[in-house]
Design an enzyme around this catalytic site. Sequence first.
Site, PDB file in Angstrom:
ATOM      1  N   TYR A  48       0.866  -1.192   0.000  1.00 13.38           N
ATOM      2  CA  TYR A  48       0.000   0.000   0.000  1.00 13.38           C
ATOM      3  C   TYR A  48       0.901   1.240   0.000  1.00 13.38           C
ATOM      4  CZ  TYR A  48      -3.782   2.904   2.106  1.00 13.38           C
ATOM      5  OH  TYR A  48      -4.705   3.873   2.396  1.00 13.38           O
ATOM      6  N   LYS A 104      -6.049  -0.878  -2.260  1.00 11.44           N
ATOM      7  CA  LYS A 104      -7.051  -0.629  -1.199  1.00 11.44           C
ATOM      8  C   LYS A 104      -7.783  -1.935  -0.878  1.00 11.44           C
ATOM      9  CE  LYS A 104      -6.770   3.923  -0.549  1.00 11.44           C
ATOM     10  NZ  LYS A 104      -6.765   4.696   0.696  1.00 11.44           N
ATOM     11  N   GLU A 106     -12.509   6.058  -4.869  1.00 11.94           N
ATOM     12  CA  GLU A 106     -11.158   6.413  -4.426  1.00 11.94           C
ATOM     13  C   GLU A 106     -10.463   7.354  -5.404  1.00 11.94           C
ATOM     14  OE1 GLU A 106      -9.839   5.011  -1.429  1.00 11.94           O
ATOM     15  OE2 GLU A 106      -8.373   6.611  -1.706  1.00 11.94           O
ATOM     16  N   ASP A 107      -9.894   8.398  -4.871  1.00 12.06           N
ATOM     17  CA  ASP A 107      -8.977   9.271  -5.618  1.00 12.06           C
ATOM     18  C   ASP A 107      -9.574   9.870  -6.890  1.00 12.06           C
ATOM     19  OD1 ASP A 107      -7.246   8.862  -3.555  1.00 12.06           O
ATOM     20  OD2 ASP A 107      -5.833   7.602  -4.638  1.00 12.06           O
ATOM     21  N   ALA A 153      -7.606  22.771   1.335  1.00 15.27           N
ATOM     22  CA  ALA A 153      -9.042  22.511   1.515  1.00 15.27           C
ATOM     23  C   ALA A 153      -9.636  21.892   0.258  1.00 15.27           C
ATOM     24  CB  ALA A 153      -9.751  23.808   1.886  1.00 15.27           C
ATOM     25  N   GLY A 154      -9.112  20.723  -0.102  1.00 17.14           N
ATOM     26  CA  GLY A 154      -9.639  19.993  -1.256  1.00 17.14           C
ATOM     27  C   GLY A 154     -10.577  18.898  -0.785  1.00 17.14           C
ATOM     28  N   ALA A 190     -10.059  15.869   0.628  1.00 14.27           N
ATOM     29  CA  ALA A 190      -9.824  15.355   1.983  1.00 14.27           C
ATOM     30  C   ALA A 190      -9.983  16.467   3.015  1.00 14.27           C
ATOM     31  CB  ALA A 190      -8.436  14.733   2.071  1.00 14.27           C
ATOM     32  N   ASN A 217       0.180  12.444   1.214  1.00 19.41           N
ATOM     33  CA  ASN A 217       0.880  11.229   0.789  1.00 19.41           C
ATOM     34  C   ASN A 217       1.323  11.382  -0.667  1.00 19.41           C
ATOM     35  OD1 ASN A 217       0.295   9.770   3.197  1.00 19.41           O
ATOM     36  ND2 ASN A 217      -1.782   9.417   2.448  1.00 19.41           N
ATOM     37  N   ASN A 238      -4.171   7.442   8.568  1.00 16.47           N
ATOM     38  CA  ASN A 238      -4.432   7.064   7.179  1.00 16.47           C
ATOM     39  C   ASN A 238      -5.776   6.355   7.172  1.00 16.47           C
ATOM     40  OD1 ASN A 238      -4.444   5.365   4.697  1.00 16.47           O
ATOM     41  ND2 ASN A 238      -2.417   6.268   4.430  1.00 16.47           N
TER      42      ASN A 238
HETATM   43  N1  LIG Z   1      -3.765  10.297   5.274  1.00 13.01           N
HETATM   44  C1  LIG Z   1      -4.856  10.032   4.619  1.00 13.01           C
HETATM   45  O1  LIG Z   1      -5.604   9.133   4.977  1.00 13.01           O
HETATM   46  C2  LIG Z   1      -5.216  10.832   3.419  1.00 13.01           C
HETATM   47  C3  LIG Z   1      -6.486  10.694   2.869  1.00 13.01           C
HETATM   48  C4  LIG Z   1      -6.843  11.448   1.749  1.00 13.01           C
HETATM   49  C5  LIG Z   1      -5.911  12.294   1.189  1.00 13.01           C
HETATM   50  N2  LIG Z   1      -4.670  12.382   1.731  1.00 13.01           N
HETATM   51  C6  LIG Z   1      -3.655  13.252   1.125  1.00 13.01           C
HETATM   52  O2  LIG Z   1      -4.095  14.593   1.097  1.00 13.01           O
HETATM   53  C7  LIG Z   1      -3.584  15.230  -0.057  1.00 13.01           C
HETATM   54  C8  LIG Z   1      -4.735  15.917  -0.784  1.00 13.01           C
HETATM   55  O3  LIG Z   1      -5.612  14.948  -1.308  1.00 13.01           O
HETATM   56  P1  LIG Z   1      -7.023  15.383  -1.888  1.00 13.01           P
HETATM   57  O4  LIG Z   1      -7.653  14.161  -2.419  1.00 13.01           O
HETATM   58  O5  LIG Z   1      -7.751  16.198  -0.903  1.00 13.01           O
HETATM   59  O6  LIG Z   1      -6.556  16.311  -3.105  1.00 13.01           O
HETATM   60  P2  LIG Z   1      -7.250  17.643  -3.640  1.00 13.01           P
HETATM   61  O7  LIG Z   1      -6.563  17.975  -4.903  1.00 13.01           O
HETATM   62  O8  LIG Z   1      -8.716  17.523  -3.641  1.00 13.01           O
HETATM   63  O9  LIG Z   1      -6.869  18.728  -2.520  1.00 13.01           O
HETATM   64  C9  LIG Z   1      -5.632  19.367  -2.405  1.00 13.01           C
HETATM   65  C10 LIG Z   1      -5.920  20.815  -2.033  1.00 13.01           C
HETATM   66  O10 LIG Z   1      -4.693  21.463  -1.718  1.00 13.01           O
HETATM   67  C11 LIG Z   1      -4.724  22.729  -2.307  1.00 13.01           C
HETATM   68  N3  LIG Z   1      -3.380  23.275  -2.497  1.00 13.01           N
HETATM   69  C12 LIG Z   1      -2.504  23.030  -3.501  1.00 13.01           C
HETATM   70  N4  LIG Z   1      -1.410  23.784  -3.336  1.00 13.01           N
HETATM   71  C13 LIG Z   1      -1.586  24.514  -2.216  1.00 13.01           C
HETATM   72  C14 LIG Z   1      -0.815  25.483  -1.533  1.00 13.01           C
HETATM   73  N5  LIG Z   1       0.392  25.854  -1.993  1.00 13.01           N
HETATM   74  N6  LIG Z   1      -1.307  26.021  -0.399  1.00 13.01           N
HETATM   75  C15 LIG Z   1      -2.521  25.655   0.072  1.00 13.01           C
HETATM   76  N7  LIG Z   1      -3.311  24.749  -0.537  1.00 13.01           N
HETATM   77  C16 LIG Z   1      -2.849  24.186  -1.667  1.00 13.01           C
HETATM   78  C17 LIG Z   1      -5.457  22.507  -3.626  1.00 13.01           C
HETATM   79  O11 LIG Z   1      -5.942  23.731  -4.185  1.00 13.01           O
HETATM   80  C18 LIG Z   1      -6.572  21.576  -3.177  1.00 13.01           C
HETATM   81  O12 LIG Z   1      -7.705  22.276  -2.739  1.00 13.01           O
HETATM   82  C19 LIG Z   1      -2.900  14.155  -0.879  1.00 13.01           C
HETATM   83  O13 LIG Z   1      -1.504  14.228  -0.718  1.00 13.01           O
HETATM   84  C20 LIG Z   1      -3.408  12.876  -0.314  1.00 13.01           C
HETATM   85  O14 LIG Z   1      -2.459  11.844  -0.378  1.00 13.01           O
HETATM   86  C21 LIG Z   1      -4.306  11.684   2.828  1.00 13.01           C
HETATM   87  O1  LIG Z   2      -4.130   6.054  -0.039  1.00 10.72           O
HETATM   88  C1  LIG Z   2      -3.745   6.559   1.023  1.00 10.72           C
HETATM   89  O2  LIG Z   2      -2.659   6.265   1.547  1.00 10.72           O
HETATM   90  C2  LIG Z   2      -4.638   7.474   1.789  1.00 10.72           C
HETATM   91  C3  LIG Z   2      -5.511   8.316   0.986  1.00 10.72           C
HETATM   92  O3  LIG Z   2      -6.614   7.652   0.453  1.00 10.72           O
HETATM   93  C4  LIG Z   2      -4.817   9.164  -0.024  1.00 10.72           C
HETATM   94  O4  LIG Z   2      -5.398   9.413  -1.086  1.00 10.72           O
HETATM   95  O5  LIG Z   2      -3.712   9.632   0.263  1.00 10.72           O
HETATM   96 MN   LIG Z   3      -7.142   8.223  -1.509  1.00  8.37          MN
END
Ligand SMILES: NC(=O)c1ccc[n+]([C@@H]2O[C@H](COP(=O)([O-])OP(=O)(O)OC[C@H]3O[C@@H](n4cnc5c(N)ncnc54)[C@H](O)[C@@H]3O)[C@@H](O)[C@H]2O)c1
Ligand SMILES: O=C(O)C[C@H](O)C(=O)O
Ligand SMILES: [Mn+2]
Length: 542
Positions: free
Chosen positions: A92, A165, A236-237, A293-294, A296, A405, A449
């Site tokens: 993963y 996943k 997912e994603d 603020a995307g 996640a 990530n 995560n």
């Molecule tokens: N740990 C977990 O379980 C988990 C789960 C989901 C997502 N994530 C991580 O979170 C991150 C975002 O994922 P997502 O699906 O929300 O993506 P997304 O593209 O929807 O969101 C990312 C956000 O960050 C903003 N951004 C980009 N550059 C920026 C900057 N310089 N300053 C401030 N904001 C900025 C973007 O405009 C966007 O709104 C990824 O790296 C993903 O791996 C982690």
């Molecule tokens: O896949 C992961 O490790 C967590 C999350 O779903 C992500 O998109 O980063």
């Molecule tokens: Mn994901």
Amino acid sequence: MTSNVQEILNNPFINQGTAFTKDQRAKLGIEGMLPPTVQTLEQQAEVTYQQYQTKSSNLEKRIFLMTIFNTNRVLFFKMFSQHVMEFMPIVYDPTIAESIENYSHLFVNPQNATYLSIDEPDKIEQSLKNGSEGRKIKLIVVTDGEAILGIGDWGTQGVDIAVGKLMVYTAAAGIDPAEVLPVVLDVGTNNQKLLDDPLYLGLHHKRIKGEQYHQFVDRFVSAAEEIFPELYLHFEDFGRDNAASILDQYKDKILTFNDDIQGTGIIVLAGILGALNISGEKLSDQKYLCFGAGTAGTGIAKQIYTEMVNSGLSEEEAKDHFYLVDRQGLLFEDTPDLTPEQKPFTRKRSEFSNADELTNLEAVVKAIHPTIMVGTSTQPGTFTEEIVTEMASHTEHPIIFPLSNPTKLAEAKAEDLIKWSKGKALVATGIPADPVEFEGVTYEIGQANNALVYPGLGLGAIAANSKILSETMISVAAHSLGGIVDPSKSGAAVLPPVSKLDVFSQTVAENVCNQAIKEGLSQNDYKNGHDAVTAIRWQPKY
Ligand SMILES: NC(=O)c1ccc[n+]([C@@H]2O[C@H](COP(=O)([O-])OP(=O)(O)OC[C@H]3O[C@@H](n4cnc5c(N)ncnc54)[C@H](O)[C@@H]3O)[C@@H](O)[C@H]2O)c1
Ligand SMILES: O=C(O)C[C@H](O)C(=O)O
Ligand SMILES: [Mn+2]
């Protein structure tokens, strides 16, 4: 034509390799096709693990494990269950990111995934039937590859996140691997590197958007629901423009789940509850800063907001605890290009004397004095020493979760956060992090995560054959993760350890299933979650 005999040894759902007994070999007509010694599953797992250990890079280890996965599912999951901590980062996140980036060039086997093309929507139904080969599918993980982890658009190559996943679903929660189907919706890609690569295996055109995209997604959802009536459909994603709107479209109609929005919301809420358990503080006293603020980021904010409302705050009072920062800086009511998910959490410019200066994280942290800061920005290193020391100077136990990530995108390293805050910060990271030694204390770092929760949540919902995934089922999942960590121990983690993943997945599943039964959402006859979950939990054995 493949003969029946070859099919047995090539079918990972039934193949047992050297563990086929003499009787089985005779009955199946495969005598002489395997070495004469009959092995036990334990022996197979031992010898396979020895081979695994000879691989030097993480990617090689993953490729090796995938060959076992493609050959013999029972053996693969037996080994996974014996080495959960070691295999999670290989199977993963983070290693899966490398495998996605190189998918077309590493391709040897489709791994029983189903590939759907927007150029041939009429093939959806038949493709799903072909892919499931008569298996009774109860769980699909589907991606369109647009926002893979934080590494962006990988088109068809994103299929590996669906495969990965699902592997965690089985390893963590005992979902029967024969009842799952990874699906990729190939709608094109905007990744120029892929479009320019003649060896790229996906569609060589730009992403199709708008009506045609939504019709394609809808046709897939309808076909999947029709062909697999007991389905739990995990998204997912997907990209920021689509993830939340697709969830809103289906969440009250079918049993569906968005991992990046809901799964991440649950795990972060659980992590915050764990942190507050350690600090002895109340949720309603916290000031929450979301950085990125995307999908996640706003999903998490909404989950924590819901928790505040459930615990007695009015909607207005609860909203007042949130500050979102995105590319534009702090998000105000009049900030251009707000997404529908950001709008409820925007601030008024009149709250600040220097509103126009709040265009970067450091300025915002100085202006608002957050007590919780969660990073989902995909921007590495953005939780700097200045920002962390500033935050720590205004709050006794800053809660700081850099969640982007894979590893190369994390907003900060756990070690630095502990050091910069002089051991005050309560930290969780998206990828696994080693314990941190600081001034004689060992700080265990929780992994925030969604993999810590989506397997149990899915198992509970599937065990209930629930009509939908309700908000209360989600909330119950978040509250199920407490209790394993001892908060009075110095340096305690805010979340339970991945080594106990199977144990707490069971707890989450039983509680979620009980909640579905309580709400009248369950469509099976079990009277309690324990029985329902135990009845369907699969074990790796012959
Ligand atoms: N740990 C977990 O379980 C988990 C789960 C989901 C997502 N994530 C991580 O979170 C991150 C975002 O994922 P997502 O699906 O929300 O993506 P997304 O593209 O929807 O969101 C990312 C956000 O960050 C903003 N951004 C980009 N550059 C920026 C900057 N310089 N300053 C401030 N904001 C900025 C973007 O405009 C966007 O709104 C990824 O790296 C993903 O791996 C982690
Ligand atoms: O896949 C992961 O490790 C967590 C999350 O779903 C992500 O998109 O980063
Ligand atoms: Mn994901």
